[in-house]
Structure formats: C-alpha cells, structure tokens
Design a protein around this motif. Sequence first.
Motif, PDB file in Angstrom:
ATOM      1  N   PRO A 218      -5.480  -1.862   7.161  1.00  0.00           N
ATOM      2  CA  PRO A 218      -5.146  -0.986   6.918  1.00  0.00           C
ATOM      3  C   PRO A 218      -4.225  -0.097   6.989  1.00  0.00           C
ATOM      4  O   PRO A 218      -3.373  -0.053   7.340  1.00  0.00           O
ATOM      5  N   SER A 219      -4.509   0.682   6.180  1.00  0.00           N
ATOM      6  CA  SER A 219      -3.671   1.961   4.992  1.00  0.00           C
ATOM      7  C   SER A 219      -4.094   3.276   4.766  1.00  0.00           C
ATOM      8  O   SER A 219      -5.166   3.041   3.909  1.00  0.00           O
ATOM      9  N   GLU A 220      -2.773   3.928   5.000  1.00  0.00           N
ATOM     10  CA  GLU A 220      -3.210   5.243   4.067  1.00  0.00           C
ATOM     11  C   GLU A 220      -2.963   6.026   2.480  1.00  0.00           C
ATOM     12  O   GLU A 220      -3.139   6.551   2.680  1.00  0.00           O
ATOM     13  N   ASP A 221      -2.891   4.240   2.011  1.00  0.00           N
ATOM     14  CA  ASP A 221      -2.311   4.719   0.482  1.00  0.00           C
ATOM     15  C   ASP A 221      -4.275   3.401  -0.186  1.00  0.00           C
ATOM     16  O   ASP A 221      -3.958   2.741   0.516  1.00  0.00           O
ATOM     17  N   SER A 222      -3.727   3.299  -1.039  1.00  0.00           N
ATOM     18  CA  SER A 222      -5.722   3.258  -1.778  1.00  0.00           C
ATOM     19  C   SER A 222      -4.686   1.280  -2.636  1.00  0.00           C
ATOM     20  O   SER A 222      -5.308   1.164  -3.098  1.00  0.00           O
ATOM     21  N   LYS A 223      -3.237   2.070  -3.346  1.00  0.00           N
ATOM     22  CA  LYS A 223      -2.591   0.565  -3.736  1.00  0.00           C
ATOM     23  C   LYS A 223      -1.867   0.804  -2.829  1.00  0.00           C
ATOM     24  O   LYS A 223      -0.588   1.578  -2.139  1.00  0.00           O
ATOM     25  N   VAL A 224      -0.863  -0.261  -3.087  1.00  0.00           N
ATOM     26  CA  VAL A 224       0.341  -0.881  -2.000  1.00  0.00           C
ATOM     27  C   VAL A 224       0.668  -2.130  -3.271  1.00  0.00           C
ATOM     28  O   VAL A 224       0.564  -2.529  -4.242  1.00  0.00           O
ATOM     29  N   HIS A 225       2.225  -2.241  -2.409  1.00  0.00           N
ATOM     30  CA  HIS A 225       3.564  -2.993  -3.486  1.00  0.00           C
ATOM     31  C   HIS A 225       3.222  -4.334  -2.821  1.00  0.00           C
ATOM     32  O   HIS A 225       2.968  -4.286  -1.518  1.00  0.00           O
ATOM     33  N   PHE A 226       3.748  -5.589  -3.791  1.00  0.00           N
ATOM     34  CA  PHE A 226       3.890  -6.895  -3.215  1.00  0.00           C
ATOM     35  C   PHE A 226       4.427  -7.209  -2.146  1.00  0.00           C
ATOM     36  O   PHE A 226       3.606  -7.378  -0.945  1.00  0.00           O
ATOM     37  N   CYS A 227       5.111  -6.131  -1.776  1.00  0.00           N
ATOM     38  CA  CYS A 227       6.345  -6.545  -0.387  1.00  0.00           C
ATOM     39  C   CYS A 227       5.387  -5.510   0.692  1.00  0.00           C
ATOM     40  O   CYS A 227       5.235  -6.286   1.742  1.00  0.00           O
ATOM     41  N   ASP A 228       5.108  -4.802   0.655  1.00  0.00           N
ATOM     42  CA  ASP A 228       3.434  -4.383   1.851  1.00  0.00           C
ATOM     43  C   ASP A 228       2.595  -4.985   2.016  1.00  0.00           C
ATOM     44  O   ASP A 228       2.026  -5.189   3.622  1.00  0.00           O
ATOM     45  N   LEU A 229       2.515  -6.047   1.143  1.00  0.00           N
ATOM     46  CA  LEU A 229       1.096  -6.415   1.325  1.00  0.00           C
ATOM     47  C   LEU A 229       1.435  -8.212   1.980  1.00  0.00           C
ATOM     48  O   LEU A 229       0.318  -7.973   2.421  1.00  0.00           O
ATOM     49  N   TYR A 230       2.149  -8.221   1.019  1.00  0.00           N
ATOM     50  CA  TYR A 230       2.900  -9.807   2.308  1.00  0.00           C
ATOM     51  C   TYR A 230       2.969  -9.508   3.333  1.00  0.00           C
ATOM     52  O   TYR A 230       2.961 -10.158   4.118  1.00  0.00           O
ATOM     53  N   VAL A 231       3.746  -8.521   3.906  1.00  0.00           N
ATOM     54  CA  VAL A 231       3.817  -7.962   5.440  1.00  0.00           C
ATOM     55  C   VAL A 231       2.848  -7.812   5.761  1.00  0.00           C
ATOM     56  O   VAL A 231       2.974  -8.606   6.692  1.00  0.00           O
TER      57      VAL A 231
ATOM     58  N   ILE B 161      10.862 -10.468  -6.152  1.00  0.00           N
ATOM     59  CA  ILE B 161       9.698 -10.088  -6.206  1.00  0.00           C
ATOM     60  C   ILE B 161       9.234  -9.257  -5.170  1.00  0.00           C
ATOM     61  O   ILE B 161       8.195  -8.420  -5.271  1.00  0.00           O
ATOM     62  N   PHE B 162       9.875  -8.910  -3.747  1.00  0.00           N
ATOM     63  CA  PHE B 162      10.309  -8.229  -2.823  1.00  0.00           C
ATOM     64  C   PHE B 162      10.555  -6.504  -3.136  1.00  0.00           C
ATOM     65  O   PHE B 162      10.126  -5.912  -2.713  1.00  0.00           O
ATOM     66  N   ASN B 163      11.124  -6.942  -4.003  1.00  0.00           N
ATOM     67  CA  ASN B 163      11.846  -5.491  -4.161  1.00  0.00           C
ATOM     68  C   ASN B 163      10.782  -4.735  -5.486  1.00  0.00           C
ATOM     69  O   ASN B 163      11.287  -3.197  -5.926  1.00  0.00           O
ATOM     70  N   ASP B 164      10.448  -4.945  -5.972  1.00  0.00           N
ATOM     71  CA  ASP B 164       9.197  -4.908  -6.630  1.00  0.00           C
ATOM     72  C   ASP B 164       8.188  -3.365  -6.505  1.00  0.00           C
ATOM     73  O   ASP B 164       7.384  -3.313  -5.230  1.00  0.00           O
ATOM     74  N   ARG B 165       8.142  -2.155  -7.020  1.00  0.00           N
ATOM     75  CA  ARG B 165       8.120  -0.982  -6.681  1.00  0.00           C
ATOM     76  C   ARG B 165       7.277  -0.563  -6.872  1.00  0.00           C
ATOM     77  O   ARG B 165       6.327   0.362  -6.910  1.00  0.00           O
ATOM     78  N   ARG B 166       5.994  -1.120  -7.888  1.00  0.00           N
ATOM     79  CA  ARG B 166       4.602  -0.988  -8.764  1.00  0.00           C
ATOM     80  C   ARG B 166       3.582  -0.492  -7.355  1.00  0.00           C
ATOM     81  O   ARG B 166       2.884  -2.179  -7.150  1.00  0.00           O
ATOM     82  N   LYS B 167       3.058  -0.099  -6.657  1.00  0.00           N
ATOM     83  CA  LYS B 167       1.550   0.148  -6.427  1.00  0.00           C
ATOM     84  C   LYS B 167       0.035  -0.680  -6.687  1.00  0.00           C
ATOM     85  O   LYS B 167      -0.073   0.699  -7.012  1.00  0.00           O
ATOM     86  N   VAL B 168      -0.089  -1.776  -7.154  1.00  0.00           N
ATOM     87  CA  VAL B 168      -0.963  -2.046  -8.263  1.00  0.00           C
ATOM     88  C   VAL B 168      -2.259  -2.582  -6.981  1.00  0.00           C
ATOM     89  O   VAL B 168      -2.892  -3.344  -8.023  1.00  0.00           O
ATOM     90  N   PHE B 169      -1.564  -2.959  -5.649  1.00  0.00           N
ATOM     91  CA  PHE B 169      -2.442  -4.619  -5.231  1.00  0.00           C
ATOM     92  C   PHE B 169      -3.769  -3.405  -3.824  1.00  0.00           C
ATOM     93  O   PHE B 169      -3.072  -2.103  -3.528  1.00  0.00           O
TER      94      PHE B 169
END
Length: 461
Positions: free
Chosen positions: A66-79, A53-61
């Motif tokens: 506040p973030s510079e990216d328009s999409k982030v992966h699940f690990c960044d989203l949850y942390v 779950i946390f190693n998935d690197r698909r930035k789809v969320f």
Amino acid sequence: MASTSDYHLPPSNSSTEHPPLVGYLSRKALPIKRNDAEPLTREDVQFDLLCHIFNDRRKVFTPQAPSEDSKVHFCDLYVNALYMSHKCSKVLKDKMAETPAFAVELAKISLLTNVGRINTTMAFFPEMKTALRTYHPIPSLQKTDGNAQDAPRIKNCLKAALLPSELKNMPPSTPEEILQKSRALQFPSTSIVNLIFVLANHAAPLASTHFDPPVNFLDLFLPINIASADRARAFLWLMFHYLEGPDQPNPYDDDYSRQNPGKVPWLHRLTEEEMARENVDTPDEIEWGKSMSAQRNLFLQRLVHSIEREKKVKAAVSASKSTEPASGRPRPFRPQQEGTRDKPYIHYLPPDRAPQITHSVSEDHRVGHSSSRGAHRNMLQHAWQVVTSTDPLADSDEELQDEHVRLDYSRRVDVIARLRGRPPSPLPDLLPSASSTSSYPPSSSISDTREHRWRTVESWK
C-alpha cells in the motif's frame, strides 16, 4: 587509459585492450568464503554496486505494498517487500520504521542473500554461539546500531516476501511465466524478491538472452572488471523488464540496448587501476572491523573457558558420587506393580462352567492364616474393616488374606446368583438351589461352596 564510455568497441579490440572478464563458472564460486570473525570488505559485498542500486531515485516501479504514490523507486520497493513479509518480526519492523538507514542497510544485506552471494552459514552479531555458522562484521553495512540478524533468518524473511495473491497460489517460478503475466498487464507480475530468486536460478539459460558472453546475471554481484554503475544499471534494467513488461519503454535503456532489443545496457570494462579505485574501505571501517573481530575472539575464549569449567564441575560431581560410601539403611520394600507377578490371580467362572479346581494357595499359607478366623462379620462390618485396614495401592493378588475376605466374596456371589433370572438381569445358566440362597454358608463349608465358582489362572509368568 582505456575508454569506458564507447559501447561500439568491437569484441576483438575489447579483448586486446582490456583484461578478460572473470566470468561466473559455477554456483559454488558465488558465495563469499571467509574464516570466522573475518570482516567482509567493500570489495566482498560490492558496496559501490549496492549504493548505485539503492540510491537510484527514478520512480518507475509499480508498488507492491500500500502506497500513496502510483510508482516507487527500487529502494522503496525492496524495503517494503521485506517489511511486508510475514516472517519479519515485530521488533525488526519497529527498528526499520524508527531508523530508515538501518532498513536500507538490511535491504542491501538481504539483496546479497537474495542472489546467493551471502549464504546461510553467516551471522552478523558477535555473540553467536552455534558452530553451524560463522560471524562476519560488515563495516560498510553496519553503521547503525540495529541487529543485522543472521543469514538464515534473512532468507526466511525473503522467502515469505510474496504478493498477497502468491500466498494462496504458487508464485511464478520461471522467467517466461513472469513475462507472460506482465504482457497480460497483471501488475505487479510477481514480487521483487521472487523475481530475483528466479533470475538467479535461471542465470545460465538467460545469459545469452540478455548478456554478451561470458557474463550472466550473477556476475553483476561479483568483483569483476565491469564498472559498478553499469552493473547497477543492468540490474535495474532487468527488474523493470520483468516487472513492468518488455513492451514498456525501459527508463534504463541506452543506445546499445535500444539497438539490441532484449539486451541490457552496455557494460563498460575497467582496467586494473580503475578497479582499484572502486570499493575502497575507509580507515574507520577497517578499524571497526578489527575491533569487532577482537570482540568475537574474546567472546569465543570466554565461551570455551565456561564450557571447560562446566565439564570440570560435572566430572568432580560424578567422582564424588562414585566415592561416597554406600548407605547402611535398607531400602523400604515396594510391592511390584507391573511386570512379572509371582502369584496367580483368581478368576471367577459360572457354576456350570467350573472345571476341576487346582488350589493355588499353599497349605502353609492356609495354616498361617487359620488363626485369623473369628466371629463372622456382616457385609457392612467387613466393608468398614477393608476401608480402615487395607492399603489401596497393594497388589490385588494379595487381597485374599483371611476367611473374612473369602466369606465376603462368597456372599457377593450368592447375591448375584439370586438376582440372575430377574428382570433386567440375564437368564441364569443354572438356578441355585433354595438351600444355597436361604442362608449364608458357615465358615466350615467355605471351601465347598467356593469349589465350583473359582479357578486359579496363572498370568504374567
């Protein structure tokens, strides 16, 4: 060996070729149950599932912080959801920023708390003293030197991990409300933490919607005969389905989910041999778990010894106090300040309202103080005498001790009587005679002049 890639297997063949699923039967079976100081193994926490779950690197969320990216992966989203929680302490935030590996480990433990796999009776530091929780080392998730807190603090942090709009209004509490927001293009539809809470609370109603019987959402975190990678994919599929909307192409789709809208990707069944190859503890983790259990037991022994020693000291002190001889020195007398009063106090009444007088001062008391009569004092002399010789903390009932005090009260009453009827004082009830105001009465007539002004009132008896 049974195939794990063919999702077109009919249900009848699956039931004959693979062991039956260990379905989620009741919520009481969900939390991990271990004795105090017993380590939580990789199988207990489903370590491989968490890694997928946390190693998935698909930035789809869509980012919820506040973030510079328009999409982030699940690990960044949850942390980031944990980091932005207003119940996350400054010390914990600093540690998460300094050590990203610790932040990921904390997020994995928090996810297990989020779904209810770790309940609020667990703690993860050996110096815990309370008897309401049990200590459990997690060797696979405690490889950094950070404090993993305890489950109650983690859950408080999770409950406060809401979107800014959800802090003022109630967050959505049902899957339908979350889908309604995502269909209305309100992104993010809710916080990732609240979504997991909602799906865990509605696991049974959603089972037939997204899963094939007898699996539901909470089964993804239990040690069942489904591949960890497939369970992780199904979990991420659900996150995208509710956060980004069911109408968006789901990046976690497979052929089975595309052919069956609303269903999670196919969950491949494992044999017992394949299950045994997942979630295997390393020798270092086993050794570390044993050492932490020994440290916990040593801490408890010292704690028990210190408590027993304190009890013995207290018992010895109480015994020494009980055997001490009573002191022969009498206690100083302290006048009674409140409660019952043995003496009445004298209440003033206007002359025309004075009833029959009942003297409260006994004859022997008058005789005892008759020797205190002497030359009359004026009001200034008496005031000085009172200031220099009277205890201000003495009971007011004991103030009328000699004729000087009585004379002073009589003079004050006469002054008040002369002032009555003159502006701005109220009209007198009965004007005093000229003789009574021309001169102060002598000591021999004190009782006569006081007789119409004083009355004994017994109180607090």
